[in-house]
Enzyme design. Sequence first.
Site, PDB file in Angstrom:
ATOM      1  N   GLY A  14       0.832  -1.217   0.000  1.00 47.68           N
ATOM      2  CA  GLY A  14       0.000   0.000   0.000  1.00 47.68           C
ATOM      3  C   GLY A  14       0.856   1.252   0.000  1.00 47.68           C
ATOM      4  CG  LEU A  37      -2.170  -8.224  -4.304  1.00 38.80           C
ATOM      5  CD1 LEU A  37      -1.980  -9.340  -5.342  1.00 38.80           C
ATOM      6  CD2 LEU A  37      -1.155  -7.107  -4.560  1.00 38.80           C
ATOM      7  CG  LEU A  63      -3.878  -9.826   7.284  1.00 36.54           C
ATOM      8  CD1 LEU A  63      -3.528  -8.528   8.032  1.00 36.54           C
ATOM      9  CD2 LEU A  63      -2.820 -10.893   7.563  1.00 36.54           C
ATOM     10  CE  LYS A  88      -5.454   4.790   1.895  1.00 36.60           C
ATOM     11  NZ  LYS A  88      -4.268   5.621   1.880  1.00 36.60           N
ATOM     12  CB  SER A 128      -5.814   7.574  11.657  1.00 36.70           C
ATOM     13  OG  SER A 128      -6.396   8.771  11.196  1.00 36.70           O
ATOM     14  CE1 TYR A 153      -9.412   6.531   8.772  1.00 33.21           C
ATOM     15  CE2 TYR A 153      -8.913   4.323   8.008  1.00 33.21           C
ATOM     16  CZ  TYR A 153      -8.490   5.579   8.432  1.00 33.21           C
ATOM     17  OH  TYR A 153      -7.154   5.854   8.531  1.00 33.21           O
ATOM     18  CE  LYS A 157      -6.432   2.828  10.528  1.00 37.78           C
ATOM     19  NZ  LYS A 157      -5.444   1.742  10.242  1.00 37.78           N
ATOM     20  NE  ARG A 234      -8.876  17.168   7.793  1.00 35.83           N
ATOM     21  CZ  ARG A 234      -9.928  17.950   8.039  1.00 35.83           C
ATOM     22  NH1 ARG A 234      -9.743  19.185   8.520  1.00 35.83           N
ATOM     23  NH2 ARG A 234     -11.167  17.512   7.837  1.00 35.83           N
ATOM     24  NE  ARG A 298     -14.548  14.447   2.967  1.00 32.52           N
ATOM     25  CZ  ARG A 298     -13.301  14.065   2.679  1.00 32.52           C
ATOM     26  NH1 ARG A 298     -13.035  13.416   1.563  1.00 32.52           N
ATOM     27  NH2 ARG A 298     -12.294  14.342   3.504  1.00 32.52           N
ATOM     28  N   GLY A 300     -19.044  14.595   7.941  1.00 34.87           N
ATOM     29  CA  GLY A 300     -18.047  13.918   8.786  1.00 34.87           C
ATOM     30  C   GLY A 300     -16.721  14.637   8.873  1.00 34.87           C
TER      31      GLY A 300
HETATM   32  C1  WQD Z   1      -8.318  16.658   3.544  1.00 33.02           C
HETATM   33  C2  WQD Z   1      -9.059  17.999   3.390  1.00 33.02           C
HETATM   34  C3  WQD Z   1     -11.388  17.722   2.923  1.00 33.02           C
HETATM   35  C4  WQD Z   1     -10.878  15.911  -1.023  1.00 33.02           C
HETATM   36  C5  WQD Z   1      -8.637  11.109   6.028  1.00 33.02           C
HETATM   37  C6  WQD Z   1      -8.610  10.128   7.169  1.00 33.02           C
HETATM   38  C7  WQD Z   1      -7.203  10.007   7.714  1.00 33.02           C
HETATM   39  C8  WQD Z   1      -6.284   9.619   6.599  1.00 33.02           C
HETATM   40  C9  WQD Z   1      -6.334  10.675   5.499  1.00 33.02           C
HETATM   41  C10 WQD Z   1      -5.810   7.402   5.824  1.00 33.02           C
HETATM   42  C11 WQD Z   1     -10.422  17.985   4.064  1.00 33.02           C
HETATM   43  C12 WQD Z   1     -10.662  18.397   1.753  1.00 33.02           C
HETATM   44  C13 WQD Z   1     -10.627  16.473   0.225  1.00 33.02           C
HETATM   45  C14 WQD Z   1     -11.490  16.693  -2.029  1.00 33.02           C
HETATM   46  C15 WQD Z   1     -11.544  18.563  -0.527  1.00 33.02           C
HETATM   47  N1  WQD Z   1      -6.667   8.353   6.120  1.00 33.02           N
HETATM   48  N2  WQD Z   1     -10.954  17.776   0.458  1.00 33.02           N
HETATM   49  N3  WQD Z   1     -11.795  17.996  -1.744  1.00 33.02           N
HETATM   50  O1  WQD Z   1     -10.434  13.512   5.572  1.00 33.02           O
HETATM   51  O2  WQD Z   1      -8.479  14.861   6.557  1.00 33.02           O
HETATM   52  O3  WQD Z   1      -8.327  12.373   6.508  1.00 33.02           O
HETATM   53  O4  WQD Z   1      -7.697  10.741   5.027  1.00 33.02           O
HETATM   54  O5  WQD Z   1      -4.619   7.380   5.906  1.00 33.02           O
HETATM   55  O6  WQD Z   1      -7.196   9.012   8.705  1.00 33.02           O
HETATM   56  O7  WQD Z   1      -9.429  10.615   8.214  1.00 33.02           O
HETATM   57  O8  WQD Z   1      -8.189  13.643   4.381  1.00 33.02           O
HETATM   58  O9  WQD Z   1      -7.478  14.168   2.085  1.00 33.02           O
HETATM   59  O10 WQD Z   1      -9.855  13.328   2.462  1.00 33.02           O
HETATM   60  O11 WQD Z   1      -9.237  15.626   3.172  1.00 33.02           O
HETATM   61  O12 WQD Z   1     -11.844  19.760  -0.301  1.00 33.02           O
HETATM   62  O13 WQD Z   1     -11.740  16.233  -3.181  1.00 33.02           O
HETATM   63  O14 WQD Z   1      -9.282  18.219   2.012  1.00 33.02           O
HETATM   64  O15 WQD Z   1     -12.660  18.321   3.129  1.00 33.02           O
HETATM   65  O16 WQD Z   1     -10.671  19.291   4.582  1.00 33.02           O
HETATM   66  P1  WQD Z   1      -8.962  13.679   5.785  1.00 33.02           P
HETATM   67  P2  WQD Z   1      -8.692  14.135   2.942  1.00 33.02           P
END
Ligand code: WQD
Length: 343
Positions: A14, A37, A63, A88, A128, A153, A157, A234, A298, A300
Amino acid sequence: MKQTKKILVTGGLGYIGSHTVVALQQAGYEVVIIDDLSNTQIAVLENITKITNVMPEFHPIDLKNTEAVDQFFNDNKIDGIIHFAAYKAVGESVKKPLMYYRNNLSGLINVLEAMEKYGVDHFIFSSSCTVYGQADQMPINEKTPLKRPEAPYGKTKHMGEEIIGDFVEAEQKNAIALRYFNPVGAHSSALIGELPNGIPNNLIPYITQTASGIRGSLGVFGNDYETRDGTAIRDYIDVNDLADAHVKALNRLLTKENKNALEYFNLGSGTGSTVLEMIEAFEKANNLKVPYEIKDRRAGDIQEAYADYSLAKKELNWEPNTPLETSMKTAWAFECKINETIG
Ligand code: WQD
């Protein structure tokens, strides 16, 4: 002669797993990969080998298959485990909760049961920052109270950490949970990177696919947050820095006196970036434009999260050292390489 330690990496084909396999091999560990895979391609194994010139042993095992997991541990003496294997996709987990609970939790439990039966003492868990939910204050440290994650998801975790904590106490094992913030970037060779199946959930692969014309335009999910430009914040951490943290965490487990406990470490850059700032960073780093439109929030999503990584710095001797600009360049280089390969 020091015996080379053999490390099992589940989900090792991955995104973060493959970068960690490269870092482990380059640190002198022998690596064996288990991957079903389901969310990657076998070509990743070939590309890891091109980078390190050492092909990791690979077993295409699910697994959830208890017998296959038991047989693997019966046939292989393992010194430590880094467990990435899990579904994920946040949005998908809301639509298919039982698929996520069965895959992520029964897969974990099968590995832990094999640790108990075959005497494997060291375990690293891919966790996470989502376990914090929307924290009340920034930056987020390991003492920040956990909140109920919105999506299944994130709950897998949180539950995973609880299961591992109880297990290591009962069985006198040593474990570390690494709480990643938002992984970005790719290997400098552009041979491995983030390769989502289907429409990307995460921001950066969506940006790179928009920049390459695969997607029409990027939807920015909400600009009415209480942040400096209205878009959500973020903490974007380079995947190579994350891989380095796993090697340092493993070194800690294999050399420190037995902890018989689960330790937690936040892995982030320590800096918060808004969605618009990320678009700008990507455009500037690669000298191109990314068309976007503002959309509704979005479901959540939280407003803001960025890490205090001082505990990992102190205890793992780790810190992020890849500038965001570099991560934006490597992410784009990987996207271009993939499109070149697909043609
Ligand atoms: C980031 C920001 C979206 C897509 C999640 C999981 C975390 C990890 C990473 C696995 C947010 C915005 C996103 C888009 C957008 N998972 N966005 N347009 O949700 O912070 O974290 O993924 O490793 O555990 O919780 O990541 O990249 O989806 O979003 O505006 O097309 O980008 O709203 O603010 P997130 P993300």
